[in-house]
Design an enzyme around this catalytic site. Structure first.
Site, short mmCIF file in Angstrom:
data_model
loop_
_atom_site.label_atom_id
_atom_site.label_comp_id
_atom_site.label_asym_id
_atom_site.label_seq_id
_atom_site.Cartn_x
_atom_site.Cartn_y
_atom_site.Cartn_z
N CYS A 115 1.30 -9.70 0.50
CA CYS A 115 0.80 -9.22 1.39
C CYS A 115 0.71 -7.12 1.55
CB CYS A 115 0.00 -9.46 2.54
SG CYS A 115 1.50 -10.43 3.99
N HIS B 214 1.53 -11.03 8.89
CA HIS B 214 0.84 -11.09 7.58
C HIS B 214 -0.28 -9.83 7.81
CE1 HIS B 214 -2.19 -12.49 4.88
NE2 HIS B 214 -2.63 -12.11 5.42
#
Length: 878
Positions: A72, A317
């Site tokens: 990510c 994330h």
């Protein structure tokens, strides 16, 4: 059974009613987990993933990137770079031969081309990530990734002959600073102050600071050098107080601010994330931040916010909120998922405009704090209004976040109108001022064409499958609705329930391979319900259904058979069943009578025995329940008493106990055994009462018995000769007497052997004594390898001290001589030991035998102190 009424509404199909067709299919609104009647959604899911779901929503919608595990951080940075039109155009302008020489640059151009013109909603980032040799499962820092990527791209692009491509990274992202040190005495700057250093992002502190303005002020603040930190001024030629600061010399078109969210903890040598709220403006005036006033306005617009969700520094994330330069729309890029946020970086619901003024005076706080105050990065704080006056005298829109990790600002320029992108047929038409080079355009056209074909193929496959399911369901319902026969007089046909159930439940009727290699509808199979006479037996009454003539006609396309009509039930099988029932009753009565005789035999109440059977077999036979016919267990009444030579086994043999039974009982046993196993005559050998035992087996048993008797006598004699050793009792030791040492493990095995009561003890016999004694001696020096056992003084007598670690045991000279005769030992080969009291009366030592081998073991004689007046020690000497 055919007179039973037609069922209606049964939950399951009734086996004992041939007129019941319930349960073969679910009710009109029902479904099943598999087969023809499962939910339509499950049937569609079985076709595989629908590629149409991956279609990009519109030409205005950006595409996402697949997350390969923990990529990510890379996806967010790539989206920020792609959404910058100038950078994207620079990558597209690189020559094909340069791309061929640099795989990373080539894969980046292909990735940008797919993001630019692909019809798919998300693009596979695996080729680019694989080219960089990144570990998909390891989370990395997005700032470090961007720094390394810029460095790599600069090297690759340096080979390009296209000017805007060769220096695109430097032109867009590079600025310069200088570190200025000024002497407080002479006022001169150091020589190093004139040197300028490049930067691609400004790293700003956020700890203890609330706004971007405060962080910039902190970054450019003046540091005073005094005391131990005084500066050596070359002009003054002495150490003096000075001031040091960072000066911004030039600013890039894209200004990146790296927010230092991670604080290093020295005590734990770990990083902790700073989650305090940090505010930043939608527009940023940097003209007053330069070291020299600029004559040109330096107004920057917020273009991207990189967000790190989570509280840990090494996990979490990354997502990115990026503004489209053409439309002004903000988008959230969360790997494959791309969401429209409207005209605000944190969503339309996070701001309020002032209706009294054309200027936006709302301060928008995008907080990562939920309703309970926990940091999750998914919610926005209530909107707060405040006015901040910028350097140009206007009110600016402010945003705040607890998770913002990187801010990107673009230098304000003339806005372009909204652009569109159309992808039709084999050509890619772009209207945003950026065109794909021919080699990339052709590749994207082919990818889009393949994707469109896959979508069309799936649609056709789905339509065919749904049409087929609908048609099959209508057929099944039609046939089953016509299947019941409402009166006995009407003609009807029999059909296998199993075949009918399979036909009604399968998505496609069963198919078979014809002789010509083609597939054809499987034939109607009634072979499982007919008997050897070609009709339906009574035993299949629960496995058939009664079909009307109309329903049977509809099955004619399946051919097959055989066909069974109204009168095709088998009377022959019915007669056989009746005969079997009668025979079963007769056999049961007869077996009951024989069981009473067998019980008398076991109780020794029967005196007319004529034939031998196994006693164990007879006991098991009596315990079994009364049966209607012979079973497998009735075989082999004489198997265990028959020897390998085919004769009667001697009764002394193991498991050969036998009993005499009357002749009528034997004939019953023999008849059952032959019925169960007609080809196995060995299990039902006949042994009349005058049968002789097998002479060979008798001789063998006699030899074994003699051998066992002699072994038993030998054990008894050894137990008597070595009474104390056999019972494990301690032997009292005297000084100046000769003793011998034997291995404790051998003595333990000997003791188990002579005291065992089992007949089969050959495997327990101890080894030859000479071989065991030789293992105690060092081959090189012919000395003792094991430590001599310890001796304790108890109540005026000496005994070997009991210890599990002693590997040698002391025995008397008589025991040693007897062992040599019994177990193959040589008296001269023994290891002797003599216990001798020392003159001090404190110790007793043993002489004789052989000394310890000092070289391999390096053992020393030990003195055991147990608070006794006289403590013996066993020694070995020449």
């Amino acid at each position: 059974m055919i007179t039973k009424p037609v069922c209606q509404g049964c939950r399951v199909n009734t086996k004992d009613n041939p007129n019941c067709f319930c349960g073969l299919i679910p009710p009109p609104n029902g479904s099943r987990k598999a087969g023809l009647w499962q939910k339509m959604s499950d049937i569609i899911q079985a076709l595989g993933p629908d590629p149409c779901k991956d279609l990009r929503a519109s030409a205005y919608s950006p595409a996402g990137l697949t997350n390969l595990g923990a990529t990510c951080y890379a996806n967010s940075i790539l989206q920020c770079l792609y959404m910058n039109k100038s950078f994207r155009q620079g990558v597209f302008s690189v020559e094909p031969d340069v791309l061929n020489r640099h795989p990373v640059l080539d894969q980046l151009a292909r990735l940008f081309a797919q993001l630019h013109a692909s019809k798919m909603a998300f693009i596979d980032s695996a080729p680019f990530i694989k080219t960089l040799e990144l570990d998909n499962g390891v989370q990395q820092d997005s700032h470090e990734f961007l720094t390394l990527l810029f460095s790599l791209l600069e090297r690759c692009l340096s080979d390009s002959q296209v000017s805007k491509a060769r220096t695109i990274v430097q032109d867009l992202f590079r600025g310069s600073v200088s570190h200025v040190t000024t002497c407080s005495r002479c006022g001169k700057d150091s020589e190093a102050s004139s040197k300028m250093e490049d930067f691609y992002e400004l790293e700003l502190n956020v700890k203890g600071l609330k706004t971007l303005e405060e962080s910039l002020t902190d970054y450019l603040s003046v540091e005073e050098l005094h005391g131990d930190n005084q500066y050596f001024c070359e002009s003054c030629n002495i150490r003096v107080d000075a001031s040091r600061s960072i000066k911004l010399r030039t600013l890039p078109d894209v200004l990146n601010f790296q927010l230092k969210r991670y604080d290093f903890l020295q005590k734990t040598t770990s990083k902790k994330k700073i989650t305090s709220v940090f505010s930043f403006p939608g527009k940023l005036d940097m003209r007053g931040k330069l070291s020299k006033p600029s004559q040109v306005e330096l107004i920057y617009d917020l273009s991207a916010v990189l967000i790190h969700k989570g509280t840990a520094a090494n996990s979490g994330h990354y997502i990115a909120h990026i503004k489209d330069e053409n439309t002004g729309q903000w988008w959230e890029f969360d790997d494959e998922h791309v969401s429209n946020l409207g005209h605000h970086p944190f969503g339309e619901g996070s701001s309020t405009s002032n209706s009294k003024s054309n200027r936006s005076d709302a301060v928008v706080h995008s907080s990562c704090t939920g309703g309970d105050g926990t940091a999750n990065g998914n919610h926005l704080d209530p909107i707060q209004l405040q006015h901040e006056e910028s350097s140009v005298g206007s009110h600016i829109e402010m945003f705040s976040s607890t998770d913002a990790y990187m801010l990107m600002y673009n230098l304000s320029s003339k806005k372009n109108g909204a652009s569109t992108m159309e992808i039709e047929g084999d050509a890619v038409f772009l209207h945003d001022g950026i065109s794909l080079p021919s080699h990339l355009c052709e590749e994207i056209t082919n990818l889009n064409s393949s994707y469109v074909d896959a979508c069309e193929q799936y649609k056709l496959k789905k339509k065919r499958e749904l049409d087929h399911i609908t048609e099959r369901r209508q057929e099944v319902r039609s046939v089953l609705s016509e299947a019941p026969v409402h009166s006995v007089e009407e003609p009807f046909y029999w059909i296998s329930t199993d075949w009918l159930r399979q036909w009604a439940d399968n998505i496609s009727p069963p198919f078979t391979l014809r002789a010509d290699g083609l597939m054809s509808c499987s034939v109607l199979d009634n072979t499982s319900i007919h008997c050897s006479h070609g009709k339906i037996p009574l035993s299949k009454a629960g496995s058939v259904k009664r079909l009307s003539a109309g329903a049977w006609t509809k099955f004619s396309k399946y051919n097959g058979g055989p066909t069974f009509a109204k009168g095709d039930h088998c009377l022959d099988c019915l007669i056989d069943v009746a005969h079997t029932v009668v025979c079963a009753d007769s056999y049961r009565d007869r077996r009951k009578l024989m069981k009473e005789i067998a019980e008398d035999v076991l109780l020794a109440k029967c005196e007319d025995g004529a034939y031998y059977v196994s006693k164990a077999w007879l006991q098991q036979w009596v315990k079994r329940k009364n049966l209607d016919a012979p079973c497998e267990a009735d075989a082999g009444p004489t198997m265990s008493i028959r020897c390998p030579h085919g004769h009667l086994m001697p009764e002394q043999a193991a498991g050969a106990k036998r009993l005499l039974v009357p002749e009528k009982l034997w004939l019953f046993f023999y008849e059952d055994a032959i019925t169960v196993k007609p080809d196995d005559s060995s299990g039902c050998s006949t042994f009349p009462s005058d049968s002789e035992e097998c002479p060979e087996c008798s001789n063998t048993l006699s030899e074994v018995a003699c051998l066992e008797d002699s072994r038993r006598e030998m054990k008894l004699k050894q137990r008597q000769n070595h009474e104390k050793l056999a019972t494990g009792k301690s032997i009292p030791l005297s000084s100046n007497c000769k003793y011998y040492l034997v291995p404790s493990s051998w003595l333990s095995k000997w003791r188990s052997y002579v005291t065992a009561s089992s007949k089969h003890t050959s495997f327990m016999e101890p080894e030859i004594l000479d071989g065991v004694i030789n293992l105690l001696k060092c081959e090189k020096h012919s000395r003792l390898l094991e430590r001599p056992p310890k001796v304790a003084n108890k109540r005026g007598s000496f005994f070997q001290k009991g210890s599990t670690t002693d590997r040698l045991t002391i025995i008397t000279e008589n025991d040693w001589k007897s062992f040599c005769e019994e177990w193959g030992g040589t008296e001269e080969n023994g290891i002797s030991a003599i216990i001798e009291l020392c003159s001090s009366n404190d110790l007793a030592e043993c002489c004789g035998g052989m000394p310890m081998c000092e070289q391999p073991l390096d053992l020393q004689n030990e003195v055991n102190n147990e608070n006794e007046s006289r403590q013996p020690v066993i020694r070995t000497c020449p």
